[in-house]
Design a protein around this motif. Structure first.
Motif, PDB file in Angstrom:
ATOM      1  N   VAL A  12      77.073 128.869  14.290  1.00  0.00           N
ATOM      2  CA  VAL A  12      76.046 129.846  14.645  1.00  0.00           C
ATOM      3  C   VAL A  12      76.676 130.894  15.562  1.00  0.00           C
ATOM      4  CG1 VAL A  12      73.804 130.221  15.713  1.00  0.00           C
ATOM      5  CG2 VAL A  12      74.251 128.090  14.487  1.00  0.00           C
ATOM      6  N   PRO A  13      76.977 132.103  15.055  1.00  0.00           N
ATOM      7  CA  PRO A  13      77.562 133.141  15.903  1.00  0.00           C
ATOM      8  C   PRO A  13      76.522 133.746  16.843  1.00  0.00           C
ATOM      9  CG  PRO A  13      77.292 133.939  13.662  1.00  0.00           C
ATOM     10  CD  PRO A  13      76.869 132.508  13.667  1.00  0.00           C
ATOM     11  N   SER A  14      76.975 134.109  18.042  1.00  0.00           N
ATOM     12  CA  SER A  14      76.130 134.826  19.000  1.00  0.00           C
ATOM     13  C   SER A  14      76.947 135.986  19.558  1.00  0.00           C
ATOM     14  CB  SER A  14      75.655 133.889  20.110  1.00  0.00           C
ATOM     15  OG  SER A  14      76.740 133.492  20.917  1.00  0.00           O
ATOM     16  N   ASP A  15      76.430 136.670  20.561  1.00  0.00           N
ATOM     17  CA  ASP A  15      77.144 137.820  21.116  1.00  0.00           C
ATOM     18  C   ASP A  15      78.466 137.445  21.779  1.00  0.00           C
ATOM     19  OD1 ASP A  15      75.263 139.636  20.277  1.00  0.00           O
ATOM     20  OD2 ASP A  15      74.138 139.564  22.145  1.00  0.00           O
ATOM     21  N   HIS A  16      78.520 136.278  22.429  1.00  0.00           N
ATOM     22  CA  HIS A  16      79.699 135.901  23.206  1.00  0.00           C
ATOM     23  C   HIS A  16      80.397 134.633  22.738  1.00  0.00           C
ATOM     24  CE1 HIS A  16      78.716 138.968  26.121  1.00  0.00           C
ATOM     25  NE2 HIS A  16      77.488 138.491  26.195  1.00  0.00           N
ATOM     26  N   ALA A  17      79.853 133.948  21.760  1.00  0.00           N
ATOM     27  CA  ALA A  17      80.417 132.655  21.377  1.00  0.00           C
ATOM     28  C   ALA A  17      80.061 132.315  19.941  1.00  0.00           C
ATOM     29  CB  ALA A  17      79.878 131.564  22.299  1.00  0.00           C
ATOM     30  N   VAL A  47      85.479 138.413  24.865  1.00  0.00           N
ATOM     31  CA  VAL A  47      85.366 139.102  23.593  1.00  0.00           C
ATOM     32  C   VAL A  47      83.919 138.991  23.133  1.00  0.00           C
ATOM     33  CG1 VAL A  47      86.140 139.175  21.199  1.00  0.00           C
ATOM     34  CG2 VAL A  47      87.756 138.578  23.003  1.00  0.00           C
ATOM     35  N   THR A  48      83.303 140.111  22.800  1.00  0.00           N
ATOM     36  CA  THR A  48      81.918 140.099  22.339  1.00  0.00           C
ATOM     37  C   THR A  48      81.847 140.602  20.910  1.00  0.00           C
ATOM     38  OG1 THR A  48      81.430 142.353  23.056  1.00  0.00           O
ATOM     39  CG2 THR A  48      81.118 140.609  24.683  1.00  0.00           C
TER      40      THR A  48
END
Length: 52
Positions: A12-17, A47-48
């Motif tokens: 599950v990708p998010s803004d920071h991870a 990295v965002t």
């Protein structure tokens, strides 16, 4: 326990991870990319999704 690949639903990708679920144990972890620049205390740049 795991084969060579995991199914896409486990990520599950998010803004920071990227969140990853381990189906055998239900363990959920977040993998956070940081660009290390040699600073003291292992500091670096987060990295965002907007920075790539």
């Amino acid at each position: 326990m795991y084969s060579k690949t995991k199914v896409a639903e486990d990520f599950v990708p998010s803004d920071h991870a990227v969140g990853i679920t381990m189906w055998g144990t239900g363990l959920k972890i977040d993998v956070v990319p940081v660009l290390y620049t040699g600073e003291p205390d292992d500091r670096g740049y987060l990295v965002t999704s907007q920075s790539i």
